[in-house]
Design a protein around this motif. Structure first.
Motif, PDB file in Angstrom:
ATOM      1  N   UNK A 105       0.822  -1.196   0.000  1.00 23.99           N
ATOM      2  CA  UNK A 105       0.000   0.000   0.000  1.00 23.99           C
ATOM      3  C   UNK A 105       0.861   1.253   0.000  1.00 23.99           C
ATOM      4  N   UNK A 106       0.264   2.334  -0.400  1.00 23.66           N
ATOM      5  CA  UNK A 106       0.917   3.647  -0.347  1.00 23.66           C
ATOM      6  C   UNK A 106      -0.152   4.629   0.105  1.00 23.66           C
ATOM      7  N   UNK A 107      -0.681   4.362   1.295  1.00 27.66           N
ATOM      8  CA  UNK A 107      -1.910   5.018   1.728  1.00 27.66           C
ATOM      9  C   UNK A 107      -1.740   6.520   1.928  1.00 27.66           C
ATOM     10  N   UNK A 108      -2.773   7.234   1.510  1.00 32.32           N
ATOM     11  CA  UNK A 108      -2.781   8.690   1.598  1.00 32.32           C
ATOM     12  C   UNK A 108      -3.738   9.159   2.676  1.00 32.32           C
ATOM     13  N   UNK A 125      10.200  13.661   8.061  1.00 38.29           N
ATOM     14  CA  UNK A 125       9.056  14.338   7.451  1.00 38.29           C
ATOM     15  C   UNK A 125       9.563  15.103   6.237  1.00 38.29           C
ATOM     16  N   UNK A 126       9.042  14.765   5.074  1.00 41.57           N
ATOM     17  CA  UNK A 126       9.440  15.404   3.818  1.00 41.57           C
ATOM     18  C   UNK A 126       8.285  16.253   3.304  1.00 41.57           C
ATOM     19  N   UNK A 127       8.597  17.429   2.779  1.00 41.71           N
ATOM     20  CA  UNK A 127       7.593  18.296   2.184  1.00 41.71           C
ATOM     21  C   UNK A 127       8.015  18.664   0.768  1.00 41.71           C
ATOM     22  N   UNK A 128       7.054  19.176   0.013  1.00 42.47           N
ATOM     23  CA  UNK A 128       7.295  19.615  -1.364  1.00 42.47           C
ATOM     24  C   UNK A 128       7.917  18.493  -2.211  1.00 42.47           C
ATOM     25  N   UNK A 129       7.419  17.282  -1.993  1.00 40.02           N
ATOM     26  CA  UNK A 129       7.927  16.121  -2.731  1.00 40.02           C
ATOM     27  C   UNK A 129       7.246  16.066  -4.090  1.00 40.02           C
ATOM     28  N   UNK A 130       8.025  15.989  -5.125  1.00 37.38           N
ATOM     29  CA  UNK A 130       7.474  15.999  -6.474  1.00 37.38           C
ATOM     30  C   UNK A 130       6.828  14.663  -6.810  1.00 37.38           C
ATOM     31  N   UNK A 131       5.681  14.743  -7.511  1.00 39.61           N
ATOM     32  CA  UNK A 131       5.031  13.529  -7.990  1.00 39.61           C
ATOM     33  C   UNK A 131       5.999  12.781  -8.912  1.00 39.61           C
ATOM     34  N   UNK A 132       6.034  11.485  -8.767  1.00 37.68           N
ATOM     35  CA  UNK A 132       6.994  10.671  -9.497  1.00 37.68           C
ATOM     36  C   UNK A 132       8.152  10.238  -8.636  1.00 37.68           C
ATOM     37  N   UNK A 133       8.345  10.890  -7.494  1.00 38.91           N
ATOM     38  CA  UNK A 133       9.399  10.480  -6.571  1.00 38.91           C
ATOM     39  C   UNK A 133       9.067   9.119  -5.972  1.00 38.91           C
ATOM     40  N   UNK A 134      10.099   8.356  -5.632  1.00 40.00           N
ATOM     41  CA  UNK A 134       9.886   7.041  -5.043  1.00 40.00           C
ATOM     42  C   UNK A 134       9.067   7.130  -3.759  1.00 40.00           C
ATOM     43  N   UNK A 135       9.254   8.208  -3.015  1.00 36.58           N
ATOM     44  CA  UNK A 135       8.532   8.382  -1.756  1.00 36.58           C
ATOM     45  C   UNK A 135       7.036   8.578  -1.965  1.00 36.58           C
ATOM     46  N   UNK A 136       6.607   8.794  -3.201  1.00 36.09           N
ATOM     47  CA  UNK A 136       5.183   8.943  -3.501  1.00 36.09           C
ATOM     48  C   UNK A 136       4.630   7.821  -4.372  1.00 36.09           C
ATOM     49  N   UNK A 137       5.501   7.011  -4.941  1.00 28.12           N
ATOM     50  CA  UNK A 137       5.027   5.982  -5.872  1.00 28.12           C
ATOM     51  C   UNK A 137       5.283   4.563  -5.395  1.00 28.12           C
ATOM     52  N   UNK A 138       6.272   4.357  -4.532  1.00 25.47           N
ATOM     53  CA  UNK A 138       6.600   3.020  -4.061  1.00 25.47           C
ATOM     54  C   UNK A 138       6.445   2.933  -2.548  1.00 25.47           C
ATOM     55  N   UNK A 139       6.174   1.740  -2.064  1.00 31.68           N
ATOM     56  CA  UNK A 139       5.978   1.547  -0.633  1.00 31.68           C
ATOM     57  C   UNK A 139       7.300   1.736   0.096  1.00 31.68           C
ATOM     58  N   UNK A 140       7.356   2.736   0.971  1.00 30.81           N
ATOM     59  CA  UNK A 140       8.586   3.013   1.717  1.00 30.81           C
ATOM     60  C   UNK A 140       8.732   2.056   2.884  1.00 30.81           C
ATOM     61  N   UNK A 141       7.655   1.795   3.592  1.00 29.39           N
ATOM     62  CA  UNK A 141       7.644   0.856   4.714  1.00 29.39           C
ATOM     63  C   UNK A 141       8.667   1.230   5.776  1.00 29.39           C
TER      64      UNK A 141
END
Length: 494
Positions: free
Chosen positions: A244-247, A355-371
């Motif tokens: 999951x990559x829950x929002x 805590x990361x802010x201003x993360x661009x769409x397409x970044x691994x932190x937004x597309x893949x499960x960081x866990x």
């Protein structure tokens, strides 16, 4: 499906404590022949177990629940030792185990009992019923992050429905798997209805091709695809609960303090190693600054370590910290800002909150499960934008919405299997709610009525009660018969 750790002897599965590396236990490495033998034994027991009926199975599962409660301190200590999670997190897991086991045992008879269906106009002279029969033997492949709670879903529902189970726990948490199987064996002494098999990827693959009647898998999406491919060879049905990559979506009218507290707990509890954990937050720009300040403040106050006073324990596997570090570095390289922590927060066995802010769409932190204990906080102009960003991800497991006025309305727009409004992860604590996702998060459901039906085969039966006045289902029918039926259909349905 993972292979053995490089320093583990190939003839055994060695369980270690991620907090200090001490050995906890050794378990036999089961071969394909061992798995096949376990399935054969489960097949023999399945006839007896299904023949007991719902009431007798419920009494035995209730006895198992009471035994678990009497020895719950053992289970909590074992979960904590094999995963490294804090005692409080292990206690919460044990509570969920007991509650979901109770629900499955109590409701199986009602949910799966014979159901009568109206036969309709054409088959007016028939009765129609639907029955749910147990499949036989169910294979369950469990994860390491919640080694008791997650597998108890398919195990309890499969058993309550009348199936026997062969359970392969994660190679990182074999002790929890053995404890569950052994305790059930203490109260169901006649035959073994829950058998644990131990091993790595090859053992899981053997279970997929062993002739079980269904496989319930929880783990990564990549491994889930391999499980599905292996089961496809024999058309063995599968239930997949993958990553999951829950929002979390935070509207401008939300209770900001409550939302920030929930984001920190939902994202950082169990060291962020939760499939339905909060990994990304989309917050309305009108309240984004204050929300981010509170998230950073709350996260910075947490204690990370291996001691009993820690709020966040170690990562459960040796591979996970490097994945977390890669996601952090990738986001920063693409222009993100670290509001708390950064690459230096990642250590060999522990990760401090990031805590990361201003993360661009397409970044691994937004597309893949960081866990891991990493929360992304991005601001949006509207909730429509937040919904679009949340749905852009390939995963579709769970989500959370914070809004005083529009929570349910926003929730229904999300392409996920579960949503909590003004809370996080609440859906996992309601035993009667189905649990599962869509897209890269898999398919099928555990928990609730849908979870019970997953482990049955549906059979429809019609029975002619009286001979019909007209006989359309016969070559002896006449044109007058069909004309009469057409006139009747026009009158009734026209």
């Amino acid at each position: 499906m993972t292979g053995p750790p490089v320093d583990a002897p190939l003839e055994e599965v060695v369980s270690t404590d991620p907090r200090d590396g001490r050995e906890l236990g050794r378990y036999p490495l089961h071969s394909a022949a061992d798995v096949a033998a376990a399935v054969t034994a489960a097949r023999r027991a399945a006839s007896w177990w299904s023949g007991l009926g719902y009431a007798a199975r419920r009494s035995r599962l209730d006895a198992w629940r009471r035994l678990i409660l009497r020895r719950v301190s053992e289970l909590v200590e074992l979960i904590s030792a094999e995963t490294g999670k804090t005692t409080a997190d292990a206690q919460l897991e044990a509570i969920l185990v007991v509650d979901h086991l109770r629900w499955a045992a109590a409701h199986a008879g009602k949910v799966l009992r014979r159901r009568h269906v109206r036969p309709g106009l054409l088959m007016y002279n028939h009765s129609a019923t639907v029955d749910h029969h147990p499949l036989g033997v169910v294979g369950v492949i469990g994860p390491w992050n919640y080694p008791a709670f997650i597998p108890i879903g398919p195990i309890a529902h499969a058993l309550a429905a009348g199936n026997t189970v062969v359970f392969k726990p994660s190679e990182y948490t074999p002790g929890v798997g053995k404890w569950l199987a052994d305790t059930l064996g203490e109260v169901v002494g006649e035959q073994t209805v829950l058998e644990a098999v131990f091993g790595f990827g090859d053992t899981g693959a053997a279970l997929c091709t062993s002739g079980v009647d269904k496989v319930a898998f929880t783990g990564s999406t990549s491994t889930g695809k391999r499980v599905m491919a292996a089961c496809a060879e024999s058309l063995t049905p599968v239930l997949l609960e993958c990553g999951g990559k829950d929002a979390m979506l935070v509207d401008r009218d939300a209770d900001i303090a409550a939302a920030a507290d929930a984001a920190v707990w939902g994202g950082l509890s169990n060291a962020g190693q939760t499939c339905v954990g909060v990994e990304r937050v989309y917050v309305h720009q009108a309240v984004a600054e204050r929300f981010t300040e509170l998230v950073v403040e709350n996260a910075a106050a947490l204690r990370t370590g291996v001691g009993r006073d820690a709020d966040i324990g170690p990562m459960a596997t040796r591979e996970q910290p490097s994945i977390v570090a890669e996601h952090i570095r990738d986001a920063l390289a693409r222009g993100a800002r670290a509001a708390l922590g950064g690459p230096d927060s990642v250590r060999p066995s522990t990760v401090e909150p990031v805590v990361l802010t201003e993360v661009r769409e397409g970044s691994l932190a937004l597309t893949e499960e960081t866990f891991g204990p990493v929360i992304v906080v991005n601001r949006v102009a509207t909730m429509d934008e937040a919904v679009a960003q949340a749905n852009a991800c390939a995963y579709g497991l769970g989500a959370a919405v914070y809004s005083r006025a529009r929570g349910p309305q926003i929730a229904r727009k999300l392409r996920v299997g579960m949503v909590s409004v003004n809370s996080v992860l609440a859906f996992a604590g309601v035993p009667g709610l189905p649990f599962g996702g869509t897209g890269a998060s898999g398919f099928g459901r555990v928990h609730g009525p849908e979870g019970l039906r997953e482990f049955t085969r549906t059979q429809s039966i019609t029975r002619q009660r009286v001979r019909p006045f007209l006989r359309p289902l016969s070559f002896e029918r006449s044109p007058r018969t069909m004309d009469a039926l057409m006139r009747l259909i026009r009158i009734v349905y026209g």
